[in-house]
Design a protein around this motif. Structure first.
Motif, PDB file in Angstrom:
ATOM      1  N   UNK A 356     103.338 -16.939  67.931  1.00 25.11           N
ATOM      2  CA  UNK A 356     102.981 -15.853  67.028  1.00 25.11           C
ATOM      3  C   UNK A 356     102.226 -14.751  67.731  1.00 25.11           C
ATOM      4  N   UNK A 357     102.438 -14.607  69.061  1.00 30.42           N
ATOM      5  CA  UNK A 357     101.681 -13.641  69.861  1.00 30.42           C
ATOM      6  C   UNK A 357     102.564 -12.566  70.504  1.00 30.42           C
ATOM      7  N   UNK A 358     103.793 -12.427  70.050  1.00 27.87           N
ATOM      8  CA  UNK A 358     104.691 -11.470  70.688  1.00 27.87           C
ATOM      9  C   UNK A 358     104.203 -10.031  70.542  1.00 27.87           C
ATOM     10  N   UNK A 359     103.321  -9.792  69.613  1.00 28.47           N
ATOM     11  CA  UNK A 359     102.779  -8.438  69.457  1.00 28.47           C
ATOM     12  C   UNK A 359     101.821  -8.074  70.586  1.00 28.47           C
ATOM     13  N   UNK A 360     101.345  -9.077  71.350  1.00 25.71           N
ATOM     14  CA  UNK A 360     100.333  -8.780  72.361  1.00 25.71           C
ATOM     15  C   UNK A 360     100.671  -9.282  73.761  1.00 25.71           C
ATOM     16  N   UNK A 361     101.632 -10.187  73.898  1.00 30.60           N
ATOM     17  CA  UNK A 361     101.998 -10.719  75.209  1.00 30.60           C
ATOM     18  C   UNK A 361     103.506 -10.960  75.256  1.00 30.60           C
ATOM     19  N   UNK A 362     104.023 -11.351  76.413  1.00 30.63           N
ATOM     20  CA  UNK A 362     105.399 -11.832  76.508  1.00 30.63           C
ATOM     21  C   UNK A 362     106.411 -10.842  77.032  1.00 30.63           C
ATOM     22  N   UNK A 363     106.110  -9.550  76.993  1.00 31.08           N
ATOM     23  CA  UNK A 363     106.986  -8.515  77.537  1.00 31.08           C
ATOM     24  C   UNK A 363     106.119  -7.452  78.216  1.00 31.08           C
ATOM     25  N   UNK A 364     106.755  -6.641  79.045  1.00 29.13           N
ATOM     26  CA  UNK A 364     106.053  -5.529  79.688  1.00 29.13           C
ATOM     27  C   UNK A 364     106.277  -4.274  78.854  1.00 29.13           C
ATOM     28  N   UNK A 365     105.355  -4.016  77.942  1.00 28.27           N
ATOM     29  CA  UNK A 365     105.435  -2.871  77.036  1.00 28.27           C
ATOM     30  C   UNK A 365     104.055  -2.274  76.845  1.00 28.27           C
ATOM     31  N   UNK A 366     103.969  -0.956  76.719  1.00 31.22           N
ATOM     32  CA  UNK A 366     102.681  -0.322  76.467  1.00 31.22           C
ATOM     33  C   UNK A 366     101.995  -0.894  75.238  1.00 31.22           C
ATOM     34  N   UNK A 367     100.699  -1.107  75.369  1.00 31.01           N
ATOM     35  CA  UNK A 367      99.899  -1.638  74.279  1.00 31.01           C
ATOM     36  C   UNK A 367      99.660  -3.128  74.368  1.00 31.01           C
ATOM     37  N   UNK A 368     100.503  -3.830  75.120  1.00 31.04           N
ATOM     38  CA  UNK A 368     100.326  -5.273  75.248  1.00 31.04           C
ATOM     39  C   UNK A 368      99.326  -5.590  76.358  1.00 31.04           C
ATOM     40  N   UNK A 369      98.804  -6.799  76.323  1.00 27.90           N
ATOM     41  CA  UNK A 369      97.885  -7.232  77.364  1.00 27.90           C
ATOM     42  C   UNK A 369      98.558  -7.117  78.724  1.00 27.90           C
ATOM     43  N   UNK A 370      97.843  -6.608  79.698  1.00 28.98           N
ATOM     44  CA  UNK A 370      98.426  -6.432  81.034  1.00 28.98           C
ATOM     45  C   UNK A 370      98.351  -7.762  81.780  1.00 28.98           C
ATOM     46  N   UNK A 371      99.241  -8.664  81.377  1.00 26.85           N
ATOM     47  CA  UNK A 371      99.373  -9.975  82.001  1.00 26.85           C
ATOM     48  C   UNK A 371     100.660  -9.957  82.816  1.00 26.85           C
ATOM     49  N   UNK A 372     100.524 -10.047  84.130  1.00 28.25           N
ATOM     50  CA  UNK A 372     101.671  -9.900  85.016  1.00 28.25           C
ATOM     51  C   UNK A 372     101.758 -11.070  85.980  1.00 28.25           C
ATOM     52  N   UNK A 373     103.000 -11.371  86.394  1.00 25.74           N
ATOM     53  CA  UNK A 373     103.234 -12.265  87.524  1.00 25.74           C
ATOM     54  C   UNK A 373     104.071 -11.479  88.527  1.00 25.74           C
ATOM     55  N   UNK A 374     103.597 -11.395  89.758  1.00 23.44           N
ATOM     56  CA  UNK A 374     104.285 -10.656  90.810  1.00 23.44           C
ATOM     57  C   UNK A 374     104.841 -11.667  91.806  1.00 23.44           C
ATOM     58  N   UNK A 375     106.147 -11.562  92.075  1.00 23.01           N
ATOM     59  CA  UNK A 375     106.853 -12.624  92.783  1.00 23.01           C
ATOM     60  C   UNK A 375     107.461 -12.157  94.104  1.00 23.01           C
ATOM     61  N   UNK A 376     107.406 -13.034  95.095  1.00 26.41           N
ATOM     62  CA  UNK A 376     108.104 -12.828  96.370  1.00 26.41           C
ATOM     63  C   UNK A 376     109.522 -13.393  96.261  1.00 26.41           C
ATOM     64  N   UNK A 377     110.372 -12.687  95.557  1.00 25.87           N
ATOM     65  CA  UNK A 377     111.749 -13.126  95.348  1.00 25.87           C
ATOM     66  C   UNK A 377     112.684 -11.933  95.517  1.00 25.87           C
ATOM     67  N   UNK A 378     113.950 -12.214  95.753  1.00 28.23           N
ATOM     68  CA  UNK A 378     114.961 -11.171  95.850  1.00 28.23           C
ATOM     69  C   UNK A 378     115.704 -10.957  94.552  1.00 28.23           C
ATOM     70  N   UNK A 379     115.716 -11.977  93.709  1.00 30.24           N
ATOM     71  CA  UNK A 379     116.389 -11.868  92.405  1.00 30.24           C
ATOM     72  C   UNK A 379     115.740 -12.855  91.439  1.00 30.24           C
TER      73      UNK A 379
END
Length: 400
Positions: A356-379
């Motif tokens: 029930x938290x899709x309004x604040x997390x789960x995608x990279x969209x303005x307004x959501x919590x800036x929760x990121x995972x940065x990966x060393x991958x090619x795809x």
């Protein structure tokens, strides 16, 4: 407006919409812990400065991972039961002989809050190291008010000890405690009339869960718990159709549950009901693997009806001692035949939806919590394909 931080020269999997939402030359900007911009670098406002600019050197950025079904707080372990299963004992045989959940209850009741926090942190750190930024934690190993409250307080404390968002679920209807003397109805009365009101008043639970199964509680008993939860304004989740088809998926849908979880024996009607109600199907391949089950969840039925699919570790001491969302994705693909997109969405966008938290997390969209995972991958497929390999470069929680 001045950004606090900008990550540029990145490839994004925003998870916006129905697919991965890929942006090949992208950027993410943060302000006050929230995403202020996420998209093509060419669209980043040229007149906005930033306190810090971070060159991602072509790395991929996804939303921070979300583990939407765990039992992270408990005492002891059940390695000996693993040995028994290897010798041929079934989950039900172990449970009926006094093992299973009840054995963990004994160890959990004997543990202090500090001890529960300390042991849970060791498990939590493994998840954090793979990019997890939000976790759901269930109680259910106390089965009395004092211990259930202690476990939920311990879960809340984890968010003070680590940079992570914690949501909690009260799972009092998990198993029958020894002192109940086999009277399930009387125990459900205790859950509904004594435990739930106190825990709700103290703000210890965000949702209420139950184990609807032959070795646990009937649909009728589960419904009583749900009625009490709804009266207190609490959200609902359900362990459903794991070992048999008691139509738990339909029951969860009828109550507008956020999710129904496990679902190996869910039928076509249950899949359709969940889709209509917006109840997310949370698949738990760790338990399927550990129990050596042979009937997989009806993924094709879920796809036909448009049921949302999430994945989670189900981290628990008995049937899924798993603390890796990366391995969970691989299991989801190999055991349940999920696609790469379904797996990645299942631990980001759809896992957020299941809480029930899709309004604040789960995608990279303005307004959501800036929760990121940065990966060393090619795809993105590498996140699902690799086994025992962690390509995480950096984990960002609320912009930090």
């Amino acid at each position: 407006m001045r950004f606090d931080r900008v990550w540029f020269n990145a490839r994004l999997a925003t998870l916006v919409g129905e697919g991965l939402g890929i942006v090949e030359n992208g950027a993410v900007a943060a302000k006050d812990g929230r995403i202020a911009f996420a998209g093509p670098a060419q669209d980043l406002p040229a007149d906005r400065t930033a306190v810090e600019r971070i060159d991602c050197d072509g790395r991929w950025i996804t939303p921070g991972l979300v583990d939407c079904h765990t039992h992270l707080v408990f005492g002891g372990d059940r390695a000996h039961e693993f040995e028994l299963r290897l010798k041929g004992a079934s989950y039900e045989e172990i449970a009926r002989a006094g093992g299973g959940i009840v054995s963990t209850v004994k160890a959990t009741r004997a543990a202090s809050e500090d001890e529960l926090v300390s042991s849970a942190l060791r498990r939590l750190d493994h998840l954090i190291a793979e990019g997890c930024t939000t976790i759901e934690i269930k109680s259910g190993y106390g089965l009395d008010l004092e211990t259930e409250a202690r476990c939920l307080r311990a879960a809340r404390r984890l968010a003070e000890e680590r940079a992570i968002t914690v949501t909690t679920s009260f799972l009092g209807a998990h198993a029958l405690p020894p002192e109940a003397n086999g009277d399930k109805d009387a125990y459900i009365d205790t859950v509904c009339r004594q435990m739930l009101p106190v825990l709700a008043r103290e703000g210890l639970a965000d949702a209420v869960d139950a184990f609807c199964e032959g070795i646990a509680f009937s649909p009728e008993q589960t419904a009583r718990v749900f009625d009490a939860a709804k009266a207190l304004g609490l959200k609902i989740k359900l362990h459903a159709d794991q070992l048999s088809n008691l139509h738990g998926a339909r029951l969860a849908a009828d109550y507008g549950a956020l999710s129904a979880d496990h679902l190996e024996y869910t039928d076509e009607d249950g899949a359709a009901a969940m889709a209509k109600a917006g109840t997310v199907a949370v698949l738990l391949p760790g338990a399927f693997y550990m129990l050596r089950e042979t009937q997989a969840p009806p993924v094709e039925a879920f796809r036909r009806h448009g049921t949302r699919l999430a994945l989670a570790t189900d981290c628990n001491p008995g049937t899924s001692p798993l603390t890796s969302l990366l391995l969970t994705m691989n299991m989801g693909a190999t055991l349940f035949r999920l696609t790469v997109e379904e797996c990645i969405a299942g631990v980001t966008r759809e896992a957020a939806r299941a809480l029930g938290r899709l309004d604040s997390i789960g995608t990279l969209e303005p307004g959501k919590s800036c929760d990121l995972a940065i990966w060393n991958i090619e795809r993105p497929a590498e996140l699902v394909y690799r086994i025992g390999f962690n390509p995480l470069h950096a984990r960002i929680w609320r912009g930090q």
